[in-house]
Design a protein around this motif. Structure first.
Motif, PDB file in Angstrom:
ATOM      1  N   CYS A   4       1.052  -1.099   0.355  1.00 10.85           N
ATOM      2  CA  CYS A   4      -0.085   0.092   0.017  1.00 10.85           C
ATOM      3  C   CYS A   4       0.807   1.373   0.082  1.00 10.85           C
ATOM      4  N   HIS A  30      -2.129  -3.761  -8.061  1.00 10.70           N
ATOM      5  CA  HIS A  30      -2.622  -3.512  -6.210  1.00 10.70           C
ATOM      6  C   HIS A  30      -4.433  -3.245  -6.261  1.00 10.70           C
ATOM      7  N   CYS A  34      -7.327  -3.678  -3.861  1.00 10.78           N
ATOM      8  CA  CYS A  34      -7.315  -3.004  -2.117  1.00 10.78           C
ATOM      9  C   CYS A  34      -8.767  -1.807  -2.037  1.00 10.78           C
ATOM     10  N   CYS A  37      -6.514   1.306  -1.030  1.00  8.71           N
ATOM     11  CA  CYS A  37      -6.250   2.744  -1.882  1.00  8.71           C
ATOM     12  C   CYS A  37      -6.308   3.242  -3.301  1.00  8.71           C
TER      13      CYS A  37
END
Length: 79
Positions: A4, A30, A34, A37
Motif C-alpha cells: 500500500c 494493487h 485494495c 488504495c
C-alpha cells in the motif's frame, strides 16, 4: 504485489501518466485488490480536480484538509 505504501507513493505519477508501463501495471493490479488504495486514488483525483479549477482559491473542508495532510506525511515516509 506492491505494498500500500508503494501504491500510494505512485498515485500522483499515475494520474500524471508518468509511470513506466510495469509500474503502472503493478499499481493497477494493487488497486484491483485494495479498497483502501482505491479510496486514496479517488481522493487524489478529487484534490487534483479542485486544484485545477480556474481561479481556484480553494478553502478545503476540515476533513479533506486533515486527509490531505496525512497523505502528504505518508508520501514523506512518515507513519
Amino acid at each position: 504485489m506492491i505494498s500500500c505504501r508503494e501504491a500510494v507513493a505512485r498515485l500522483w505519477a499515475y494520474l500524471d501518466r508518468n509511470l513506466e508501463r510495469l509500474q503502472e501495471q503493478e499499481l493497477e493490479e494493487h488497486l484491483g485488490l485494495c479498497r483502501h488504495c482505491c479510496g486514496e486514488l479517488e481522493f487524489a483525483r478529487h484534490v487534483r480536480a479542485l486544484l485545477q479549477r480556474p481561479g481556484a482559491a480553494v478553502e478545503l473542508p476540515t476533513e479533506t484538509r486533515a486527509k490531505l495532510e496525512d497523505f502528504i506525511r505518508q508520501l514523506g515516509g512518515g507513519a
